[in-house]
Design a protein around this motif. Structure first.
Motif, PDB file in Angstrom:
ATOM      1  N   LEU A 192      14.887  -3.221  11.953  1.00 17.39           N
ATOM      2  CA  LEU A 192      15.907  -4.252  12.138  1.00 17.39           C
ATOM      3  C   LEU A 192      16.861  -4.168  10.956  1.00 17.39           C
ATOM      4  CD1 LEU A 192      13.319  -5.117  13.750  1.00 17.39           C
ATOM      5  CD2 LEU A 192      14.091  -7.455  13.505  1.00 17.39           C
ATOM      6  N   ILE A 193      18.140  -3.908  11.226  1.00 18.89           N
ATOM      7  CA  ILE A 193      19.098  -3.610  10.167  1.00 18.89           C
ATOM      8  C   ILE A 193      20.272  -4.575  10.205  1.00 18.89           C
ATOM      9  CG2 ILE A 193      20.581  -1.829   9.167  1.00 18.89           C
ATOM     10  CD1 ILE A 193      18.208  -0.554  11.688  1.00 18.89           C
ATOM     11  N   SER A 194      20.602  -5.150   9.041  1.00 16.30           N
ATOM     12  CA  SER A 194      21.762  -6.039   8.936  1.00 16.30           C
ATOM     13  C   SER A 194      22.752  -5.477   7.931  1.00 16.30           C
ATOM     14  CB  SER A 194      21.333  -7.446   8.504  1.00 16.30           C
ATOM     15  OG  SER A 194      20.762  -7.428   7.206  1.00 16.30           O
ATOM     16  N   HIS A 195      24.024  -5.860   8.086  1.00 17.67           N
ATOM     17  CA  HIS A 195      25.088  -5.419   7.178  1.00 17.67           C
ATOM     18  C   HIS A 195      26.046  -6.580   6.975  1.00 17.67           C
ATOM     19  CE1 HIS A 195      28.879  -2.815   6.385  1.00 17.67           C
ATOM     20  NE2 HIS A 195      28.185  -2.932   5.260  1.00 17.67           N
ATOM     21  N   GLY A 196      26.369  -6.848   5.721  1.00 14.87           N
ATOM     22  CA  GLY A 196      27.273  -7.947   5.414  1.00 14.87           C
ATOM     23  C   GLY A 196      28.111  -7.654   4.197  1.00 14.87           C
ATOM     24  N   ALA A 197      28.980  -8.586   3.867  1.00 12.50           N
ATOM     25  CA  ALA A 197      29.879  -8.395   2.729  1.00 12.50           C
ATOM     26  C   ALA A 197      29.158  -8.503   1.402  1.00 12.50           C
ATOM     27  CB  ALA A 197      31.011  -9.415   2.809  1.00 12.50           C
ATOM     28  N   SER A 198      28.052  -9.277   1.366  1.00  9.92           N
ATOM     29  CA  SER A 198      27.315  -9.487   0.118  1.00  9.92           C
ATOM     30  C   SER A 198      25.823  -9.409   0.401  1.00  9.92           C
ATOM     31  CB  SER A 198      27.650 -10.856  -0.472  1.00  9.92           C
ATOM     32  OG  SER A 198      27.176 -11.884   0.395  1.00  9.92           O
ATOM     33  N   ARG A 199      25.042  -9.320  -0.664  1.00 11.83           N
ATOM     34  CA  ARG A 199      23.587  -9.298  -0.474  1.00 11.83           C
ATOM     35  C   ARG A 199      23.107 -10.607   0.135  1.00 11.83           C
ATOM     36  NH1 ARG A 199      18.507 -10.358  -2.861  1.00 11.83           N
ATOM     37  NH2 ARG A 199      17.041  -8.620  -2.499  1.00 11.83           N
TER      38      ARG A 199
ATOM     39  N   ARG B 107       0.832  -1.209   0.000  1.00 14.00           N
ATOM     40  CA  ARG B 107       0.000   0.000   0.000  1.00 14.00           C
ATOM     41  C   ARG B 107       0.866   1.258   0.000  1.00 14.00           C
ATOM     42  NH1 ARG B 107      -4.085  -2.042   4.799  1.00 14.00           N
ATOM     43  NH2 ARG B 107      -5.091  -3.708   3.641  1.00 14.00           N
ATOM     44  N   HIS B 108       1.926   1.221  -0.798  1.00 12.85           N
ATOM     45  CA  HIS B 108       2.845   2.346  -0.960  1.00 12.85           C
ATOM     46  C   HIS B 108       3.655   2.655   0.299  1.00 12.85           C
ATOM     47  CE1 HIS B 108       0.831   2.938  -4.749  1.00 12.85           C
ATOM     48  NE2 HIS B 108      -0.319   3.107  -4.131  1.00 12.85           N
ATOM     49  N   GLN B 109       3.581   1.788   1.301  1.00 16.97           N
ATOM     50  CA  GLN B 109       4.404   1.935   2.498  1.00 16.97           C
ATOM     51  C   GLN B 109       5.587   0.978   2.389  1.00 16.97           C
ATOM     52  OE1 GLN B 109       4.094   3.988   5.064  1.00 16.97           O
ATOM     53  NE2 GLN B 109       1.954   4.565   5.311  1.00 16.97           N
ATOM     54  N   LYS B 110       6.788   1.499   2.588  1.00 14.19           N
ATOM     55  CA  LYS B 110       7.986   0.671   2.483  1.00 14.19           C
ATOM     56  C   LYS B 110       8.029  -0.366   3.606  1.00 14.19           C
ATOM     57  CE  LYS B 110      10.216   4.743   0.585  1.00 14.19           C
ATOM     58  NZ  LYS B 110      11.154   5.854   0.870  1.00 14.19           N
ATOM     59  N   VAL B 111       8.485  -1.568   3.263  1.00 18.27           N
ATOM     60  CA  VAL B 111       8.541  -2.669   4.226  1.00 18.27           C
ATOM     61  C   VAL B 111       9.983  -3.133   4.438  1.00 18.27           C
ATOM     62  CG1 VAL B 111       7.771  -5.016   4.725  1.00 18.27           C
ATOM     63  CG2 VAL B 111       6.217  -3.417   3.596  1.00 18.27           C
ATOM     64  N   ILE B 112      10.697  -3.375   3.340  1.00 19.51           N
ATOM     65  CA  ILE B 112      12.104  -3.767   3.401  1.00 19.51           C
ATOM     66  C   ILE B 112      12.884  -2.888   2.434  1.00 19.51           C
ATOM     67  CG2 ILE B 112      13.786  -5.616   2.991  1.00 19.51           C
ATOM     68  CD1 ILE B 112      11.600  -7.627   3.720  1.00 19.51           C
ATOM     69  N   GLU B 113      13.983  -2.299   2.921  1.00 17.25           N
ATOM     70  CA  GLU B 113      14.825  -1.442   2.092  1.00 17.25           C
ATOM     71  C   GLU B 113      16.249  -1.985   2.097  1.00 17.25           C
ATOM     72  OE1 GLU B 113      11.951   1.453   4.365  1.00 17.25           O
ATOM     73  OE2 GLU B 113      13.402  -0.059   5.005  1.00 17.25           O
TER      74      GLU B 113
ATOM     75  N   LYS C  32      21.353 -12.997   7.220  1.00 20.52           N
ATOM     76  CA  LYS C  32      21.566 -12.489   8.573  1.00 20.52           C
ATOM     77  C   LYS C  32      20.302 -11.796   9.084  1.00 20.52           C
ATOM     78  CE  LYS C  32      24.657  -9.420  11.179  1.00 20.52           C
ATOM     79  NZ  LYS C  32      25.818  -8.491  11.075  1.00 20.52           N
ATOM     80  N   LEU C  33      19.666 -11.000   8.212  1.00 19.30           N
ATOM     81  CA  LEU C  33      18.441 -10.310   8.612  1.00 19.30           C
ATOM     82  C   LEU C  33      17.312 -11.301   8.855  1.00 19.30           C
ATOM     83  CD1 LEU C  33      16.919  -7.700   9.122  1.00 19.30           C
ATOM     84  CD2 LEU C  33      16.507  -7.517   6.657  1.00 19.30           C
ATOM     85  N   CYS C  34      17.169 -12.272   7.965  1.00 20.84           N
ATOM     86  CA  CYS C  34      16.099 -13.270   8.106  1.00 20.84           C
ATOM     87  C   CYS C  34      16.256 -14.063   9.402  1.00 20.84           C
ATOM     88  CB  CYS C  34      16.091 -14.197   6.905  1.00 20.84           C
ATOM     89  SG  CYS C  34      14.668 -15.301   6.823  1.00 20.84           S
ATOM     90  N   ASP C  35      17.475 -14.486   9.686  1.00 24.35           N
ATOM     91  CA  ASP C  35      17.714 -15.236  10.926  1.00 24.35           C
ATOM     92  C   ASP C  35      17.375 -14.392  12.149  1.00 24.35           C
ATOM     93  OD1 ASP C  35      18.512 -17.420   9.490  1.00 24.35           O
ATOM     94  OD2 ASP C  35      20.666 -17.066   9.739  1.00 24.35           O
ATOM     95  N   GLY C  36      17.678 -13.097  12.085  1.00 23.79           N
ATOM     96  CA  GLY C  36      17.367 -12.223  13.202  1.00 23.79           C
ATOM     97  C   GLY C  36      15.871 -12.033  13.396  1.00 23.79           C
ATOM     98  N   VAL C  37      15.153 -11.825  12.303  1.00 24.12           N
ATOM     99  CA  VAL C  37      13.709 -11.602  12.404  1.00 24.12           C
ATOM    100  C   VAL C  37      12.998 -12.847  12.922  1.00 24.12           C
ATOM    101  CG1 VAL C  37      11.610 -10.944  11.152  1.00 24.12           C
ATOM    102  CG2 VAL C  37      13.780  -9.866  10.564  1.00 24.12           C
ATOM    103  N   ARG C  38      13.527 -14.027  12.597  1.00 22.91           N
ATOM    104  CA  ARG C  38      12.943 -15.274  13.110  1.00 22.91           C
ATOM    105  C   ARG C  38      12.911 -15.297  14.640  1.00 22.91           C
ATOM    106  NH1 ARG C  38      12.552 -19.292   9.117  1.00 22.91           N
ATOM    107  NH2 ARG C  38      13.858 -18.913   7.270  1.00 22.91           N
TER     108      ARG C  38
ATOM    109  N   GLU D 169      17.204  -3.276   5.697  1.00 21.71           N
ATOM    110  CA  GLU D 169      16.374  -2.896   6.846  1.00 21.71           C
ATOM    111  C   GLU D 169      14.971  -3.443   6.681  1.00 21.71           C
ATOM    112  OE1 GLU D 169      16.290   1.281   8.424  1.00 21.71           O
ATOM    113  OE2 GLU D 169      14.218   1.247   7.693  1.00 21.71           O
ATOM    114  N   ALA D 170      14.439  -4.026   7.740  1.00 14.84           N
ATOM    115  CA  ALA D 170      13.053  -4.499   7.765  1.00 14.84           C
ATOM    116  C   ALA D 170      12.288  -3.692   8.807  1.00 14.84           C
ATOM    117  CB  ALA D 170      12.991  -5.989   8.092  1.00 14.84           C
ATOM    118  N   ARG D 171      11.096  -3.253   8.459  1.00 15.07           N
ATOM    119  CA  ARG D 171      10.270  -2.470   9.378  1.00 15.07           C
ATOM    120  C   ARG D 171       9.311  -3.405  10.109  1.00 15.07           C
ATOM    121  NH1 ARG D 171       8.708   3.256   6.476  1.00 15.07           N
ATOM    122  NH2 ARG D 171      10.614   3.519   5.231  1.00 15.07           N
ATOM    123  N   LEU D 172       9.438  -3.427  11.411  1.00 18.08           N
ATOM    124  CA  LEU D 172       8.595  -4.262  12.258  1.00 18.08           C
ATOM    125  C   LEU D 172       7.405  -3.435  12.734  1.00 18.08           C
ATOM    126  CD1 LEU D 172       8.364  -7.045  13.742  1.00 18.08           C
ATOM    127  CD2 LEU D 172       9.572  -5.958  15.652  1.00 18.08           C
ATOM    128  N   TYR D 173       6.205  -3.845  12.315  1.00 23.35           N
ATOM    129  CA  TYR D 173       4.994  -3.088  12.619  1.00 23.35           C
ATOM    130  C   TYR D 173       4.086  -3.841  13.586  1.00 23.35           C
ATOM    131  CZ  TYR D 173       5.791   0.254   8.801  1.00 23.35           C
ATOM    132  OH  TYR D 173       6.298   1.234   7.985  1.00 23.35           O
TER     133      TYR D 173
END
Length: 618
Positions: free
Chosen positions: A392-399, A234-240, A405-411, A341-345
């Motif tokens: 929730l923000i992750s950073h790594g050497a590759s996509r 709905r035009h709201q960002k979810v994952i960037e 890393k982000l998926c494991d964290g959100v779990r 970044e994933a937005r937790l709502y």
């Protein structure tokens, strides 16, 4: 450097600014509504002042009260954060008229870019490519209908003063235009006090690409590369994420230089974001990326840019507002790795992502990620503000490394009893198309069945629930022999209610790997309540088959389109309800007559209350 800073915002935004300001040795002053008096940002500031009741219009949008708080506290500067008054030129001028430092864009730049149609005209003059559409002053419904028909469907109707996905409607066919226009104007008037709209051609394979820019008072402008914000609902960002998947060096240079050109065209100072729409049907190409709008403020998703550049963008804002030059030149900036970044709502995907409110009795967020959050365990999620709980923000050497890393964290997210979109985020991050970078703004709608599946719990959840019930039973040896047979294998089936639905589970303790706590199970971001089955249980759930239309969420009635006795058709709009910056239009479930109308314009309703009842024909 600024000595003291009042933050005219709340929640995670205020906490984010406080963190950097304290590191720089700046005294921080928070302002808060009555509803926010106990929130973390109030405690973390060096000083905090109340500015009014819970509704934003009576507190965070009250310029006079914020300025009075600045006078009382002795603040030397005001940072508006993002949202609320951050793009209000009149407020910026009022701040400067008080002799205070405004940590934001110049009022002239805010005005130049604040009205979307005027901004596009300025960009055309500056040589920045823009999307085809109608930007005219004639706002009559008839003219707008004709222009939309001429552009060709689908089109996007957008509030000229809009932002954050508000006042925006996609229209697929001419017959739907009038209803969408009315709804868009109503939301635009409510959110921005301006119901004017523009019309754009809707790009069928769109990617949302935005570029972070900064300018200083010395006339220098740099970019800090691009972000991809295509995964939206709905035009709201979810994952960037940053950088954008599939962006080659030549295309990156073209789009980033266009962003710098756009910022220079309005003599920009401070943090800003130039937003582009890309037709990605043949990948990202420089000749298929068009200017959409400029946000004259810091963005919610700025952490991904901080991660790949190693820069603190709030620090940049404060230094530039203090009169310093840009901290780095363009050739000193580079991209390192990948960030997401994933937005937790606080929302329930199972009910169409309706906002969820209540007390956060249980809240656990992963310690493996950067967390920007405005709430803590025990806080109350109210209907007064945006439902975002955390970023929730992750950073790594590759996509690939970053998304895993982000998926494991959100779990590992655990929230109860407030609903969240954590499980939805897990499924989106783990989807094969997302992993492959095949994302556009239609991703969520296209994969809805995968991302919001029927609410049946996973086998591991059922096993954990059944095992937990067995462990809770009486220690009496004879009670423990439930299912024992002399002439057959032991019957280890257990009846259990999970998520208010009954299941008969063949227990295998080895599969019970899900964590339980106080009658709740947490698994892959989802929370499941479980209990022993109730006597006479025959299932739960209700529909609109009886014609009773109830409030899907607590909120305010903002439109009533029918009266008792009216004849209505299936799908006809009946009531519009608004809560947490979201409008929900309730429609007739079938052809019939309005037999009962309980909704009144402007009234506050609670979730589940009867609004209207339709009697079917015959």
């Amino acid at each position: 450097m600024i000595e003291s800073l009042l933050i005219a915002n709340r929640g995670e935004i205020a906490r984010r600014i406080i963190r950097t300001a304290k590191w720089l040795g700046i005294r921080t002053i928070a302002v808060h509504s009555d509803a926010d008096a106990g929130m973390a940002f109030v405690r973390e500031a060096d000083e905090a002042l109340p500015i009014g009741p819970a509704p934003a219009r009576d507190s965070y949008l009250r310029q006079d009260r914020i300025l009075e708080a600045a006078r009382r506290s002795g603040a030397r500067a005001i940072h508006p954060g993002y949202g609320f008054l951050s793009e209000n030129a009149e407020f910026a001028e009022a701040v400067m008229a008080e002799g205070l430092v405004w940590v934001g864009a110049p009022p002239a730049a805010i005005r130049a870019m604040g009205l979307k149609h005027a901004a596009k005209q300025r960009m055309i003059a500056a040589g920045v490519p823009v999307t085809p559409g109608y930007l005219g002053d004639d706002q009559s419904p008839e003219r707008l209908q004709r222009e939309a028909d001429a552009i060709g469907y689908p089109v996007l109707v957008k509030a000229v003063a809009g932002g954050g996905g508000k006042g925006m409607r996609r229209v697929e066919r001419s017959a739907d235009f009038a209803v969408a226009l009315a709804s868009c104007r109503r939301e635009a008037s409510s959110s921005f006090g301006d119901d004017r709209v523009l019309i754009e051609k809707y790009i069928l394979s769109p990617r949302h690409i935005e570029v972070q820019v900064f300018g200083d008072s010395k006339g220098q402008v740099v970019h800090l590369f691009e972000r991809d914000c295509s995964l939206q609902r709905r035009h709201q960002k979810v994952i960037e994420e940053a950088p954008a998947p599939g962006m080659d060096a030549l295309t990156r240079d073209a789009v980033c230089q266009a962003a710098v050109k756009a910022a220079r065209a309005v003599n920009y100072i401070g943090a800003g974001t130039i937003e582009f729409i890309a037709d990605a049907s043949e990948g990202l190409r420089a000749d298929r990326i068009w200017f959409m709008e400029m946000n004259t403020r810091l963005q919610v998703e700025h952490p991904v840019t901080e991660a790949i550049t190693g820069q603190d963008l709030v620090e940049w804002q404060l230094r530039i507002a203090s009169g310093e030059p840009l901290p780095l030149a363009q050739d000193q900036l580079s991209i390192t790795g990948w960030a997401m970044e994933a937005r937790l709502y606080a929302e329930n995907p199972a009910t169409g992502f309706l906002p969820s409110i209540g007390r956060l009795d249980h809240l656990r967020l992963p310690d493996t990620l950067r967390i920007d959050s405005g709430v803590e365990e025990g806080d109350e999620v109210t209907p007064h503000y945006d439902p975002m709980l955390a970023k929730l923000i992750s950073h790594g050497a590759s996509r690939q490394e970053t998304v895993h890393k982000l998926c494991d964290g959100v779990r590992k997210v655990e929230i109860w009893p407030v609903h969240s979109n954590a499980g939805f985020l897990v499924r989106a991050l783990a989807h094969p198309d997302f992993l492959a970078g095949a994302v556009d703004t239609g991703f969520i709608e296209r994969h809805a069945k995968d991302l919001v599946p029927p609410g049946k719990p996973a086998e591991a959840v059922l096993q954990a629930a059944a095992t937990a019930l067995l462990q809770k039973r009486s220690p009496d040896v004879w009670a423990m022999l439930a299912g024992f047979r002399l002439n057959a294998e032991i019957d280890r089936r257990v009846a259990v209610d999970v998520g208010k639905w009954p299941y008969l589970v063949q227990v295998n303790p080895a599969q019970a790997t899900v964590r339980t706590e106080n009658g709740v199970l947490f698994h892959d971001g989802e929370a499941w309540e479980f209990a022993a089955p109730r006597a006479g249980h025959s299932g739960y759930g209700s529909g609109s088959g009886d014609g009773a239309i109830v409030a899907p969420m607590p909120g305010i009635i903002i439109a009533v389109s029918v009266a008792e006795g009216d004849v209505v058709k299936r799908g006809q709009p009946l009531i519009a309800i608004e809560a947490m910056k979201m409008e929900q239009v309730l429609q007739a479930p079938f052809d019939g007559t309005v037999a009962e109308l309980k909704a009144c314009l402007g009234s506050q309703v609670v979730e589940g209350s009867l609004l209207v009842r339709i009697e079917g024909e015959g």
